[in-house]
Design a protein around this motif. Structure first.
Motif, PDB file in Angstrom:
ATOM      1  N   LEU A 107       0.652  -1.219  -0.127  1.00 42.87           N
ATOM      2  CA  LEU A 107      -0.020   0.012  -0.022  1.00 42.87           C
ATOM      3  C   LEU A 107       0.736   1.449  -0.062  1.00 42.87           C
ATOM      4  O   LEU A 107       0.743   2.286  -0.689  1.00 42.87           O
ATOM      5  N   HIS A 108       1.912   1.165   0.939  1.00 42.94           N
ATOM      6  CA  HIS A 108       2.891   2.589   0.861  1.00 42.94           C
ATOM      7  C   HIS A 108       3.455   2.565  -0.266  1.00 42.94           C
ATOM      8  O   HIS A 108       3.666   3.636  -0.841  1.00 42.94           O
ATOM      9  N   GLN A 109       4.055   1.520  -0.995  1.00 43.18           N
ATOM     10  CA  GLN A 109       5.019   1.536  -2.194  1.00 43.18           C
ATOM     11  C   GLN A 109       4.230   2.015  -3.391  1.00 43.18           C
ATOM     12  O   GLN A 109       4.539   2.882  -4.113  1.00 43.18           O
ATOM     13  N   SER A 110       2.643   1.676  -3.390  1.00 39.75           N
ATOM     14  CA  SER A 110       1.891   1.936  -4.671  1.00 39.75           C
ATOM     15  C   SER A 110       0.985   3.122  -4.584  1.00 39.75           C
ATOM     16  O   SER A 110       0.848   3.766  -5.333  1.00 39.75           O
ATOM     17  N   LEU A 111       0.564   3.423  -3.273  1.00 36.82           N
ATOM     18  CA  LEU A 111      -0.600   4.375  -3.344  1.00 36.82           C
ATOM     19  C   LEU A 111       0.153   5.798  -2.307  1.00 36.82           C
ATOM     20  O   LEU A 111      -0.105   6.666  -2.311  1.00 36.82           O
ATOM     21  N   GLY A 112       0.920   5.091  -1.190  1.00 37.64           N
ATOM     22  CA  GLY A 112       1.293   6.407  -0.292  1.00 37.64           C
ATOM     23  C   GLY A 112       0.351   6.770   0.995  1.00 37.64           C
ATOM     24  O   GLY A 112      -0.596   6.005   0.951  1.00 37.64           O
ATOM     25  N   GLU A 113       0.579   7.500   1.758  1.00 41.98           N
ATOM     26  CA  GLU A 113      -0.051   7.771   2.782  1.00 41.98           C
ATOM     27  C   GLU A 113      -1.457   8.384   2.618  1.00 41.98           C
ATOM     28  O   GLU A 113      -2.436   8.227   3.551  1.00 41.98           O
ATOM     29  N   ASN A 114      -1.503   9.104   1.459  1.00 41.67           N
ATOM     30  CA  ASN A 114      -2.602   9.683   1.253  1.00 41.67           C
ATOM     31  C   ASN A 114      -3.645   8.788   0.192  1.00 41.67           C
ATOM     32  O   ASN A 114      -4.231   9.172  -0.488  1.00 41.67           O
ATOM     33  N   TYR A 115      -3.849   7.749   0.545  1.00 40.05           N
ATOM     34  CA  TYR A 115      -4.345   6.569  -0.064  1.00 40.05           C
ATOM     35  C   TYR A 115      -5.978   6.574  -0.208  1.00 40.05           C
ATOM     36  O   TYR A 115      -6.545   6.327  -0.881  1.00 40.05           O
ATOM     37  N   LEU A 116      -6.450   7.359   0.846  1.00 42.50           N
ATOM     38  CA  LEU A 116      -7.841   7.812   1.062  1.00 42.50           C
ATOM     39  C   LEU A 116      -8.456   8.682   0.124  1.00 42.50           C
ATOM     40  O   LEU A 116      -9.153   8.190  -0.762  1.00 42.50           O
ATOM     41  N   GLN A 117      -7.542   9.682  -0.205  1.00 46.70           N
ATOM     42  CA  GLN A 117      -7.733  10.645  -1.499  1.00 46.70           C
ATOM     43  C   GLN A 117      -7.495   9.897  -2.780  1.00 46.70           C
ATOM     44  O   GLN A 117      -8.044  10.359  -3.877  1.00 46.70           O
ATOM     45  N   ARG A 118      -6.547   9.118  -2.918  1.00 41.72           N
ATOM     46  CA  ARG A 118      -6.146   8.651  -4.019  1.00 41.72           C
ATOM     47  C   ARG A 118      -6.994   7.500  -4.858  1.00 41.72           C
ATOM     48  O   ARG A 118      -7.298   7.439  -5.918  1.00 41.72           O
ATOM     49  N   VAL A 119      -7.640   6.531  -3.673  1.00 43.96           N
ATOM     50  CA  VAL A 119      -8.472   5.552  -4.463  1.00 43.96           C
ATOM     51  C   VAL A 119      -9.817   5.381  -3.594  1.00 43.96           C
ATOM     52  O   VAL A 119     -10.739   5.175  -4.264  1.00 43.96           O
ATOM     53  N   ILE A 120      -9.783   5.603  -2.232  1.00 45.38           N
ATOM     54  CA  ILE A 120     -11.167   5.247  -1.645  1.00 45.38           C
ATOM     55  C   ILE A 120     -12.455   6.518  -2.160  1.00 45.38           C
ATOM     56  O   ILE A 120     -13.333   5.950  -2.551  1.00 45.38           O
ATOM     57  N   GLN A 121     -12.066   7.532  -2.144  1.00 47.41           N
ATOM     58  CA  GLN A 121     -12.894   8.735  -2.369  1.00 47.41           C
ATOM     59  C   GLN A 121     -13.232   8.525  -3.809  1.00 47.41           C
ATOM     60  O   GLN A 121     -14.401   8.422  -4.154  1.00 47.41           O
ATOM     61  N   PRO A 122     -12.434   8.369  -4.633  1.00 44.21           N
ATOM     62  CA  PRO A 122     -12.946   8.124  -6.074  1.00 44.21           C
ATOM     63  C   PRO A 122     -13.621   6.938  -6.473  1.00 44.21           C
ATOM     64  O   PRO A 122     -14.634   6.891  -7.068  1.00 44.21           O
ATOM     65  N   ALA A 123     -13.338   5.714  -5.711  1.00 38.66           N
ATOM     66  CA  ALA A 123     -14.142   4.466  -5.609  1.00 38.66           C
ATOM     67  C   ALA A 123     -15.405   4.742  -5.290  1.00 38.66           C
ATOM     68  O   ALA A 123     -16.527   4.345  -6.034  1.00 38.66           O
ATOM     69  N   ILE A 124     -15.723   5.415  -4.059  1.00 35.58           N
ATOM     70  CA  ILE A 124     -17.066   5.239  -3.589  1.00 35.58           C
ATOM     71  C   ILE A 124     -17.749   6.309  -4.762  1.00 35.58           C
ATOM     72  O   ILE A 124     -19.138   6.190  -4.643  1.00 35.58           O
ATOM     73  N   ARG A 125     -17.242   7.389  -5.174  1.00 39.09           N
ATOM     74  CA  ARG A 125     -17.887   8.310  -5.946  1.00 39.09           C
ATOM     75  C   ARG A 125     -18.189   7.708  -7.209  1.00 39.09           C
ATOM     76  O   ARG A 125     -19.533   8.212  -7.741  1.00 39.09           O
ATOM     77  N   SER A 126     -17.476   7.266  -7.843  1.00 36.13           N
ATOM     78  CA  SER A 126     -17.699   6.216  -8.996  1.00 36.13           C
ATOM     79  C   SER A 126     -18.876   5.477  -8.745  1.00 36.13           C
ATOM     80  O   SER A 126     -19.839   5.302  -9.504  1.00 36.13           O
ATOM     81  N   ALA A 127     -18.763   4.557  -7.655  1.00 35.49           N
ATOM     82  CA  ALA A 127     -19.904   3.587  -7.680  1.00 35.49           C
ATOM     83  C   ALA A 127     -21.257   4.251  -7.166  1.00 35.49           C
ATOM     84  O   ALA A 127     -22.224   3.745  -7.600  1.00 35.49           O
ATOM     85  N   ALA A 128     -21.216   5.277  -6.469  1.00 35.71           N
ATOM     86  CA  ALA A 128     -22.538   6.134  -6.259  1.00 35.71           C
ATOM     87  C   ALA A 128     -23.141   6.585  -7.384  1.00 35.71           C
ATOM     88  O   ALA A 128     -24.272   6.529  -7.828  1.00 35.71           O
ATOM     89  N   ARG A 129     -22.216   7.065  -8.532  1.00 31.53           N
ATOM     90  CA  ARG A 129     -22.732   7.814  -9.836  1.00 31.53           C
ATOM     91  C   ARG A 129     -23.169   6.615 -10.554  1.00 31.53           C
ATOM     92  O   ARG A 129     -24.390   6.779 -11.308  1.00 31.53           O
ATOM     93  N   SER A 130     -22.541   5.497 -10.644  1.00 25.70           N
ATOM     94  CA  SER A 130     -22.942   4.448 -11.432  1.00 25.70           C
ATOM     95  C   SER A 130     -24.309   3.754 -10.872  1.00 25.70           C
ATOM     96  O   SER A 130     -25.497   3.323 -11.504  1.00 25.70           O
ATOM     97  N   VAL A 131     -24.734   3.413  -9.662  1.00 27.03           N
ATOM     98  CA  VAL A 131     -25.635   2.884  -8.765  1.00 27.03           C
ATOM     99  C   VAL A 131     -26.948   3.788  -8.935  1.00 27.03           C
ATOM    100  O   VAL A 131     -28.235   3.611  -9.328  1.00 27.03           O
ATOM    101  N   VAL A 132     -26.956   5.079  -8.709  1.00 27.58           N
ATOM    102  CA  VAL A 132     -28.062   6.033  -8.482  1.00 27.58           C
ATOM    103  C   VAL A 132     -28.467   6.291  -9.819  1.00 27.58           C
ATOM    104  O   VAL A 132     -29.712   6.297 -10.161  1.00 27.58           O
ATOM    105  N   GLY A 133     -27.563   6.000 -10.861  1.00 27.97           N
ATOM    106  CA  GLY A 133     -28.026   6.542 -12.036  1.00 27.97           C
ATOM    107  C   GLY A 133     -28.951   5.303 -12.837  1.00 27.97           C
ATOM    108  O   GLY A 133     -29.550   5.497 -13.756  1.00 27.97           O
TER     109      GLY A 133
END
Length: 271
Positions: A107-133
């Motif tokens: 995790l540290h090598q591929s994403l770093g300490e700010n992994y929340l902003q790099r993968v988690i937030q984009p993932a949940i936003r993308s899933a929400a747009r897909s599902v609600v649509g």
């Protein structure tokens, strides 16, 4: 006496260096945390060994340790997404997540300490747009909130499985519609409820009417059967029985007058 300062200075320098080296070598990992070891002269981030656990550790002074929180954490998101008919909907959701412990180095090598902003937030936003649509505002407002919550969780989890992050739960806390749409939906639901109530009353009244008809039919059938069973002979016998009872009464003065061959006696008189 003159030689003591010359000997003391190197000793002091060595002591200071040792103190600095020990300070750099001593690492304390707090509760709910884990450390990723970085070897400056040994290949960088250590990914093939478990992370450093809680407690005190000694490492080479030229190496480094990056500390991560490994407890379950919460991300709260307010997202504006579009429904199936293009209306803007606001979703308030929470995601419970934690880094995969044994993959902390990756995790540290591929994403770093700010992994929340790099993968988690984009993932949940993308899933929400897909599902609600996939849903209309009416479905989101009334019956489909649990469904979209489960679907957002499933889609987000798929994205994060390869990112060394464990998603534990997604909770949809609120779905906010434009006021005009919300009022229209509430009026429609109220009309549907009134219509169902009216239909229920009609069904109830029809059942009551059917019950009355059945009861009346039953009484009519019973009277018809009774009338058919009362022959002249039975009626004559019943009349004779009643006459005998009246004649036996001590308070009656009885005069019996025949009324014909098959007629019943006539009772006259009283005290």
């Amino acid at each position: 006496m003159d030689k003591l300062p010359k000997i003391g200075i190197p000793v002091i320098i060595i002591v200071i260096i040792l103190i600095i080296a020990f300070a750099k070598s001593a690492v304390t990992i707090g509760s709910g945390e884990a450390g990723v070891l970085y070897r400056t002269f040994g290949g960088g981030v250590v990914t093939d060994e478990p992370p450093l656990g809680e407690g005190f550790h000694l490492i080479a002074p030229w190496n480094d340790v990056i500390v991560y929180e490994v407890r379950q954490q919460e991300l709260f998101e307010k997202m504006k997404v579009l429904s199936s008919n293009g209306l803007e909907i606001q979703i308030d959701a929470s995601a419970w997540y934690e880094p995969v412990y044994n993959d902390l180095g990756n995790l540290h090598q591929s994403l770093g300490e700010n992994y929340l902003q790099r993968v988690i937030q984009p993932a949940i936003r993308s899933a929400a747009r897909s599902v609600v649509g996939r849903y209309t505002p009416e479905q989101l407002y009334s019956s489909k909130r649990d469904a979209i919550q489960d679907e957002i969780y499933t889609e987000t989890k798929k994205i994060l499985e390869e990112q060394y992050v464990q998603l534990n739960e997604v909770l949809v806390r609120d779905v906010t519609l434009p006021n005009t749409i919300k009022d229209a939906i509430e009026r429609k639901l109220k009309q549907e409820q009134e219509s169902l109530e009216y239909e229920f009353r009609l069904v109830t009244a029809a059942k009551e009417a059917e019950k009355v008809i059945i009861e009346a039919q039953g009484k009519a059938d019973a009277n018809r059967i009774l009338s058919a069973s009362l022959t002249d002979k039975i009626l004559q016998d019943k009349g004779i029985e009643a006459t005998i009872k009246l004649a036996e009464s001590p308070n009656s003065k009885v005069i019996v007058i025949g009324s014909g061959e098959k007629g019943l006696p006539i009772i006259l008189g009283n005290q």
